[in-house]
Write a protein that holds these residues in place. Structure first.
Motif, mmCIF file in Angstrom:
data_model
loop_
_atom_site.group_PDB
_atom_site.id
_atom_site.type_symbol
_atom_site.label_atom_id
_atom_site.label_comp_id
_atom_site.label_asym_id
_atom_site.label_seq_id
_atom_site.Cartn_x
_atom_site.Cartn_y
_atom_site.Cartn_z
ATOM 1 N N PHE A 182 -6.502 -8.327 -2.208
ATOM 2 C CA PHE A 182 -6.809 -6.987 -1.709
ATOM 3 C C PHE A 182 -6.107 -6.658 -0.390
ATOM 4 O O PHE A 182 -6.325 -5.597 0.170
ATOM 5 C CB PHE A 182 -8.321 -6.824 -1.560
ATOM 6 C CG PHE A 182 -9.003 -6.335 -2.809
ATOM 7 C CD1 PHE A 182 -8.486 -6.610 -4.060
ATOM 8 C CD2 PHE A 182 -10.170 -5.609 -2.734
ATOM 9 C CE1 PHE A 182 -9.107 -6.166 -5.212
ATOM 10 C CE2 PHE A 182 -10.811 -5.150 -3.877
ATOM 11 C CZ PHE A 182 -10.277 -5.428 -5.113
ATOM 12 N N ASP A 183 -5.287 -7.575 0.099
ATOM 13 C CA ASP A 183 -4.442 -7.281 1.260
ATOM 14 C C ASP A 183 -5.274 -6.887 2.484
ATOM 15 O O ASP A 183 -5.040 -5.865 3.129
ATOM 16 C CB ASP A 183 -3.462 -6.165 0.902
ATOM 17 C CG ASP A 183 -2.340 -5.997 1.918
ATOM 18 O OD1 ASP A 183 -1.996 -6.990 2.591
ATOM 19 O OD2 ASP A 183 -1.806 -4.882 2.023
ATOM 20 N N VAL A 184 -6.247 -7.731 2.797
ATOM 21 C CA VAL A 184 -7.149 -7.436 3.905
ATOM 22 C C VAL A 184 -6.394 -7.349 5.226
ATOM 23 O O VAL A 184 -6.737 -6.542 6.105
ATOM 24 C CB VAL A 184 -8.262 -8.504 3.969
ATOM 25 C CG1 VAL A 184 -9.131 -8.313 5.198
ATOM 26 C CG2 VAL A 184 -9.108 -8.446 2.706
ATOM 27 N N ARG A 185 -5.358 -8.150 5.390
ATOM 28 C CA ARG A 185 -4.598 -8.150 6.658
ATOM 29 C C ARG A 185 -3.987 -6.790 6.956
ATOM 30 O O ARG A 185 -3.694 -6.469 8.112
ATOM 31 C CB ARG A 185 -3.492 -9.202 6.601
ATOM 32 C CG ARG A 185 -3.992 -10.642 6.592
ATOM 33 C CD ARG A 185 -2.836 -11.612 6.537
ATOM 34 N NE ARG A 185 -3.291 -13.005 6.579
ATOM 35 C CZ ARG A 185 -2.480 -14.059 6.504
ATOM 36 N NH1 ARG A 185 -1.169 -13.869 6.381
ATOM 37 N NH2 ARG A 185 -2.974 -15.284 6.558
ATOM 38 N N ASN A 186 -3.777 -5.992 5.933
ATOM 39 C CA ASN A 186 -3.158 -4.676 6.113
ATOM 40 C C ASN A 186 -4.110 -3.555 5.704
ATOM 41 O O ASN A 186 -3.693 -2.534 5.170
ATOM 42 C CB ASN A 186 -1.866 -4.607 5.297
ATOM 43 C CG ASN A 186 -0.819 -5.583 5.793
ATOM 44 O OD1 ASN A 186 -0.215 -5.392 6.844
ATOM 45 N ND2 ASN A 186 -0.626 -6.659 5.047
ATOM 46 N N GLN A 187 -5.407 -3.775 5.980
ATOM 47 C CA GLN A 187 -6.435 -2.760 5.733
ATOM 48 C C GLN A 187 -6.415 -2.274 4.284
ATOM 49 O O GLN A 187 -6.523 -1.082 4.005
ATOM 50 C CB GLN A 187 -6.294 -1.579 6.701
ATOM 51 C CG GLN A 187 -6.646 -1.883 8.139
ATOM 52 C CD GLN A 187 -5.585 -2.761 8.830
ATOM 53 O OE1 GLN A 187 -4.401 -2.421 8.823
ATOM 54 N NE2 GLN A 187 -6.020 -3.857 9.413
ATOM 55 N N PHE A 188 -6.230 -3.212 3.338
ATOM 56 C CA PHE A 188 -6.346 -2.967 1.901
ATOM 57 C C PHE A 188 -5.206 -2.112 1.339
ATOM 58 O O PHE A 188 -5.319 -1.581 0.233
ATOM 59 C CB PHE A 188 -7.693 -2.317 1.552
ATOM 60 C CG PHE A 188 -8.884 -3.101 2.029
ATOM 61 C CD1 PHE A 188 -9.378 -4.153 1.288
ATOM 62 C CD2 PHE A 188 -9.507 -2.795 3.237
ATOM 63 C CE1 PHE A 188 -10.479 -4.884 1.723
ATOM 64 C CE2 PHE A 188 -10.603 -3.513 3.679
ATOM 65 C CZ PHE A 188 -11.085 -4.565 2.923
ATOM 66 N N ALA A 189 -4.100 -2.016 2.069
ATOM 67 C CA ALA A 189 -2.993 -1.182 1.596
ATOM 68 C C ALA A 189 -2.469 -1.642 0.242
ATOM 69 O O ALA A 189 -2.047 -0.827 -0.581
ATOM 70 C CB ALA A 189 -1.864 -1.181 2.629
ATOM 71 N N GLY A 190 -2.484 -2.950 -0.009
ATOM 72 C CA GLY A 190 -1.951 -3.473 -1.264
ATOM 73 C C GLY A 190 -3.012 -3.908 -2.246
ATOM 74 O O GLY A 190 -2.756 -4.774 -3.097
ATOM 75 N N CYS A 191 -4.198 -3.305 -2.195
ATOM 76 C CA CYS A 191 -5.301 -3.807 -3.029
ATOM 77 C C CYS A 191 -5.057 -3.583 -4.519
ATOM 78 O O CYS A 191 -5.512 -4.390 -5.341
ATOM 79 C CB CYS A 191 -6.633 -3.203 -2.594
ATOM 80 S SG CYS A 191 -6.751 -1.417 -2.725
ATOM 81 N N ILE A 192 -4.363 -2.522 -4.896
ATOM 82 C CA ILE A 192 -4.019 -2.322 -6.307
ATOM 83 C C ILE A 192 -2.803 -3.161 -6.670
ATOM 84 O O ILE A 192 -2.764 -3.825 -7.715
ATOM 85 C CB ILE A 192 -3.770 -0.833 -6.602
ATOM 86 C CG1 ILE A 192 -5.059 -0.029 -6.383
ATOM 87 C CG2 ILE A 192 -3.257 -0.637 -8.022
ATOM 88 C CD1 ILE A 192 -4.886 1.473 -6.560
ATOM 89 N N ALA A 193 -1.825 -3.190 -5.786
ATOM 90 C CA ALA A 193 -0.593 -3.937 -6.059
ATOM 91 C C ALA A 193 -0.863 -5.430 -6.209
ATOM 92 O O ALA A 193 -0.198 -6.109 -7.011
ATOM 93 C CB ALA A 193 0.419 -3.689 -4.940
ATOM 94 N N GLY A 194 -1.819 -5.963 -5.450
ATOM 95 C CA GLY A 194 -2.115 -7.387 -5.537
ATOM 96 C C GLY A 194 -2.618 -7.782 -6.914
ATOM 97 O O GLY A 194 -2.209 -8.806 -7.486
ATOM 98 N N ILE A 195 -3.512 -6.973 -7.481
ATOM 99 C CA ILE A 195 -4.013 -7.224 -8.831
ATOM 100 C C ILE A 195 -2.855 -7.143 -9.827
ATOM 101 O O ILE A 195 -2.712 -7.987 -10.727
ATOM 102 C CB ILE A 195 -5.107 -6.208 -9.194
ATOM 103 C CG1 ILE A 195 -6.312 -6.328 -8.258
ATOM 104 C CG2 ILE A 195 -5.534 -6.362 -10.651
ATOM 105 C CD1 ILE A 195 -7.014 -7.658 -8.300
ATOM 106 N N HIS A 196 -2.021 -6.134 -9.684
ATOM 107 C CA HIS A 196 -0.881 -5.967 -10.592
ATOM 108 C C HIS A 196 0.081 -7.142 -10.498
ATOM 109 O O HIS A 196 0.651 -7.559 -11.531
ATOM 110 C CB HIS A 196 -0.147 -4.663 -10.273
ATOM 111 C CG HIS A 196 -0.790 -3.445 -10.863
ATOM 112 N ND1 HIS A 196 -0.152 -2.611 -11.749
ATOM 113 C CD2 HIS A 196 -2.033 -2.925 -10.704
ATOM 114 C CE1 HIS A 196 -0.960 -1.632 -12.107
ATOM 115 N NE2 HIS A 196 -2.109 -1.791 -11.474
ATOM 116 N N TYR A 197 0.264 -7.668 -9.305
ATOM 117 C CA TYR A 197 1.185 -8.798 -9.150
ATOM 118 C C TYR A 197 0.702 -9.996 -9.966
ATOM 119 O O TYR A 197 1.485 -10.643 -10.670
ATOM 120 C CB TYR A 197 1.317 -9.176 -7.675
ATOM 121 C CG TYR A 197 2.104 -10.452 -7.456
ATOM 122 C CD1 TYR A 197 3.473 -10.497 -7.703
ATOM 123 C CD2 TYR A 197 1.476 -11.612 -7.020
ATOM 124 C CE1 TYR A 197 4.196 -11.673 -7.526
ATOM 125 C CE2 TYR A 197 2.179 -12.790 -6.840
ATOM 126 C CZ TYR A 197 3.544 -12.803 -7.095
ATOM 127 O OH TYR A 197 4.258 -13.983 -6.925
#
Length: 339
Positions: free
Chosen positions: A271-286
């Motif tokens: 969920f990209d917590v280090r960047n305030q959830f900016a990549g939370c959708i992209a992380g799942i997709h990755y």
């Protein structure tokens, strides 16, 4: 039950990839999920924009795939549709979902940031006249708004409210929901689900005792409706089963508390917590792309992408905690789901 928040599969031309969209649904159901949530944040809210027009096609594909699965396995998948927008839009989405065979509508209140409790309750009650509803406390980092304990009590009093997804990522606000449900008098009629991806296992393990006006009300969070569970779903099913088993076997708690910290560490990467959830959708997709379920990391919004360092963090937790991923399960059945 385990209810994954369903992602969106796109082609390189940003069109719906029906083959991989259906493969995702097949994966979740084969992994043991008993429900699918379509049209929520993980599905990308932009599916509703006229230039994309993907809300109805997404709902249709999931419903068709679930029906095929249910006919083959003599089971019944619970279909939940996300409902967004002001009242007219949300009611139109609710009618569409109902007509497509969806059982429940989960209401996002992000489009009503200035509405007071009276207006919010009127909005939800109108939708509940169309379809049974799930309340949804969405964290502010991804577009949610703060909601009062009084709101949750009044929402729980709506007869056609059947469940609540709690996803504020905040202990105090989660307790607001629980207290509201306890005070409503309908605690034994409402299914409480965790959406707190940062606290999944502990939410499922905790025996809550809420002191209401008349008596103490015992409450349990019975399942999860989670973006985190959109990948490594087979392991999510195992974890939920373990949490349920621990209710009758306290000896399992230390092991599960250790698991809780590991799952949360994985979520921090996904969920990209280090960047305030900016990549939370992209992380799942990755993760889904690495497993072969998705073909690319293409989103409706071209700005949506992995954050710097996020891929490395996901690769790290994937290697550190191999018992939390279901790579062998996906590899064994991928061709079947893609057929």
């Amino acid at each position: 039950m385990v209810i994954p928040a369903h992602p969106l599969a796109l082609t390189v031309n940003r069109k719906l990839d029906e083959r991989r969209q259906r493969a995702l649904s097949r994966y979740y159901l084969a992994a043991g999920a008993k429900g699918l949530a379509v049209g929520s944040h993980t599905s990308q809210f932009a599916i509703r924009r006229p230039e994309h027009g993907l809300f109805q096609p997404m709902l249709e594909l999931a419903a068709i795939t679930a029906q095929e699965h249910d006919e083959r396995t003599a089971s019944k998948t619970v279909l939940i549709s996300g409902l967004c927008g002001e009242t007219a839009q949300a009611m139109a989405e609710a009618k569409l979902a109902r007509d497509l065979g969806y059982h429940v509508g989960m209401i996002s209140l992000a489009a009503l940031p200035q509405a007071n409790d009276d207006q919010l309750i009127a909005h939800c009650a109108a939708i509940a006249d169309v379809i049974p509803i799930f309340g949804f406390y969405m964290q502010t980092a991804v577009g949610g708004r703060e909601l009062s304990q009084g709101f949750w009590r009044r929402l729980a009093e709506i007869p056609n409210l059947v469940g609540i997804k709690m996803a504020p990522f905040n202990r105090y606000q989660t307790l607001d929901v629980l207290r509201g449900v306890a005070d409503s008098g309908r605690a034994d009629e409402i299914a409480l689900y965790t959406g707190n991806d940062d606290n999944i296992i502990c939410d499922l393990l905790t025996p809550f005792e809420i002191a209401s006006k008349a008596k103490t009300i015992p409450l349990r969070i019975v399942g999860g409706l989670l973006g985190h569970w959109a990948c490594w779903t087979q392991k999510a099913v195992e974890q939920l089963r373990q949490c349920h088993a621990a209710r009758d076997n306290a000896a399992l708690y230390p092991q599960l508390l250790q698991l809780a910290a590991q799952v949360t560490e994985c979520n921090a990467a996904l969920f990209d917590v280090r960047n305030q959830f900016a990549g939370c959708i992209a992380g799942i997709h990755y993760v889904l792309k690495e497993q072969g379920l998705l073909q690319n990391l293409i989103f409706l919004d071209p700005r949506e992408q992995l954050s710097p360092g996020q891929q490395e963090e996901i690769d790290r937790v994937r290697a550190t905690y191999p018992h939390l991923n279901d790579d062998p399960f996906v590899a064994e059945h991928l061709d079947q789901w893609l057929a």
